[in-house]
Design an enzyme around this catalytic site. Structure first.
Site, short mmCIF file in Angstrom:
data_model
loop_
_atom_site.label_atom_id
_atom_site.label_comp_id
_atom_site.label_asym_id
_atom_site.label_seq_id
_atom_site.Cartn_x
_atom_site.Cartn_y
_atom_site.Cartn_z
CB ILE A 14 -0.81 0.04 1.34
CG1 ILE A 14 -1.93 -1.14 1.04
CG2 ILE A 14 -1.54 1.50 1.49
CD1 ILE A 14 -2.84 -1.46 2.13
CE1 TYR A 149 -2.20 -5.55 11.13
CE2 TYR A 149 -4.52 -6.16 11.00
CZ TYR A 149 -3.44 -5.67 10.48
OH TYR A 149 -3.42 -5.03 9.25
P1 NAP Z 1 3.54 -5.09 2.95
O1 NAP Z 1 3.36 -5.09 1.80
O2 NAP Z 1 3.79 -6.14 3.98
O3 NAP Z 1 4.47 -3.76 3.50
C1 NAP Z 1 4.73 -3.21 4.70
C2 NAP Z 1 5.58 -2.11 4.66
O4 NAP Z 1 5.79 -1.43 6.06
C3 NAP Z 1 6.86 -2.49 3.95
O5 NAP Z 1 7.18 -1.08 3.46
C4 NAP Z 1 7.81 -2.52 5.26
O6 NAP Z 1 9.28 -2.41 4.87
C5 NAP Z 1 7.21 -1.60 6.08
N1 NAP Z 1 7.64 -1.77 7.61
C6 NAP Z 1 7.31 -2.87 8.18
N2 NAP Z 1 7.65 -3.07 9.58
C7 NAP Z 1 8.34 -1.56 9.66
C8 NAP Z 1 9.20 -0.82 10.40
N3 NAP Z 1 9.17 -1.42 11.85
N4 NAP Z 1 9.60 0.39 10.48
C9 NAP Z 1 9.65 0.88 9.10
N5 NAP Z 1 8.99 0.36 8.11
C10 NAP Z 1 8.36 -1.09 8.31
O7 NAP Z 1 1.98 -4.78 3.76
P2 NAP Z 1 0.70 -3.79 3.23
O8 NAP Z 1 -0.36 -4.85 3.08
O9 NAP Z 1 1.15 -2.71 2.29
O10 NAP Z 1 0.31 -3.14 4.68
C11 NAP Z 1 0.23 -1.72 4.97
C12 NAP Z 1 -0.22 -1.17 5.99
O11 NAP Z 1 -1.65 -1.52 5.94
C13 NAP Z 1 -0.14 -2.04 7.15
O12 NAP Z 1 -0.36 -1.12 8.51
C14 NAP Z 1 -1.22 -2.91 7.31
O13 NAP Z 1 -1.48 -3.46 8.59
C15 NAP Z 1 -2.20 -2.11 6.80
N6 NAP Z 1 -3.33 -3.23 6.04
C16 NAP Z 1 -3.08 -3.88 5.06
C17 NAP Z 1 -4.01 -4.88 4.79
C18 NAP Z 1 -3.85 -5.62 3.69
O14 NAP Z 1 -4.77 -6.50 3.19
N7 NAP Z 1 -2.78 -5.89 2.75
C19 NAP Z 1 -5.39 -4.91 5.24
C20 NAP Z 1 -5.79 -3.67 6.43
C21 NAP Z 1 -4.80 -3.21 6.66
P3 NAP Z 1 10.46 -3.33 5.54
O15 NAP Z 1 9.98 -4.55 5.82
O16 NAP Z 1 11.64 -2.87 4.71
O17 NAP Z 1 10.59 -2.30 6.78
#
Ligand code: NAP
Length: 237
Positions: A14, A149
């Site tokens: 995202i 979570y």
């Molecule tokens: P993703 O593809 O796993 O990407 C997560 C991002 O967060 C990556 O850029 C990762 O980079 C970074 N990250 C993780 N831990 C970090 C830390 N301690 N410090 C700095 N950066 C960090 O996840 P996503 O699905 O895009 O999710 C983005 C957000 O949307 C999250 O908050 C997630 O909970 C929320 N969300 C997602 C969904 C879904 O269905 N995908 C649904 C509801 C909410 P690095 O690993 O390099 O740090």
């Protein structure tokens, strides 16, 4: 003059889609994630110039302070902050280790608090500044296997509303976007049968969430709100 946007978690999923969209709209984007090479790869794919990549763990206060000081010093006042850094470690509560609870709360909840705090002085000096925090539908509805979570995401709702009240008089807006199932690395393990629970019948794409983030960033009379982007999932929960 182009606006400066900081996207935490901008290397993948995202946050990456948000970075791409903001750059296409003329923003200078600072992409933040733990893995600098991955953040740099996002930067290399963005339209326009003067984008930057930072390695920073949002759960570590000194790391966050150092990163935001550097961004402010080198690139000026921050107009937009998007908090999309997050992790999930799904398991039933009885099987969840305390260290996983700490990691979830420190990354998803404390991390957003720290980045908002670190960016705030800069945002206060930027007319029309805005923050979008990324929560989740499960923060509102709960989900078996996601107790911690969902607690981290529910915490973000209260944090977002309170910060919105604190800074509204200074024309800084703070909103929360709550996605449903979005096709990213985080949901790579989801089974197609879960599609049946989504009224629109498909997972969302990161680009569809990014459009809603842009809407919140650019809507001058919306603050303290939760915008659900879930294909109707919450209706069925
Ligand atoms: P993703 O593809 O796993 O990407 C997560 C991002 O967060 C990556 O850029 C990762 O980079 C970074 N990250 C993780 N831990 C970090 C830390 N301690 N410090 C700095 N950066 C960090 O996840 P996503 O699905 O895009 O999710 C983005 C957000 O949307 C999250 O908050 C997630 O909970 C929320 N969300 C997602 C969904 C879904 O269905 N995908 C649904 C509801 C909410 P690095 O690993 O390099 O740090």
């Amino acid at each position: 003059m182009s606006r400066l946007a900081v996207v935490c978690g901008g290397s993948r999923g995202i946050g990456r889609a948000v970075s791409v969209l903001l750059a296409s709209r003329g923003c200078k984007v600072a992409v933040v994630s733990r893995n600098r090479d991955a953040a740099q790869a996002t930067v290399a794919s963005l339209d326009g110039a003067d984008h930057t990549a930072f390695s920073c763990d949002v759960s570590q206060e000194q790391d966050v302070q150092r990163t935001f000081e550097t961004i402010h010093k080198n690139q000026g006042n921050i107009s937009y902050l998007v908090n999309a850094a997050g992790i999930n470690r799904d398991s039933l509560l009885l099987r969840t280790k305390a260290e996983d609870m700490v990691a979830l709360l420190h990354t998803n909840l404390l991390g957003t608090m720290l980045t908002c705090k670190a960016a705030l002085r800069s945002l206060l000096h930027s007319p029309g500044a805005a923050i979008v925090n990324i929560g989740s539908v499960v923060g509102h509805k709960g989900n078996a296997g996601q107790c911690v979570y969902s607690a981290s995401k529910a915490g973000l709702e209260g944090f977002t509303r309170s910060l919105a009240k604190e800074v509204a008089s200074r024309d800084v807006r703070v909103n929360l976007l709550a996605p449903g199932f979005i096709r990213t690395d985080m949901t790579a393990g989801l089974k197609e049968e879960q599609l049946r629970t989504i009224p629109l019948g498909r997972f969302g794409e990161p680009e569809e969430v990014a459009k809603a983030v842009l809407f919140l960033l650019e809507s001058p009379y919306i603050t303290g709100q939760v915008l659900v982007v879930d294909g109707g999932l919450q209706l069925a929960m």
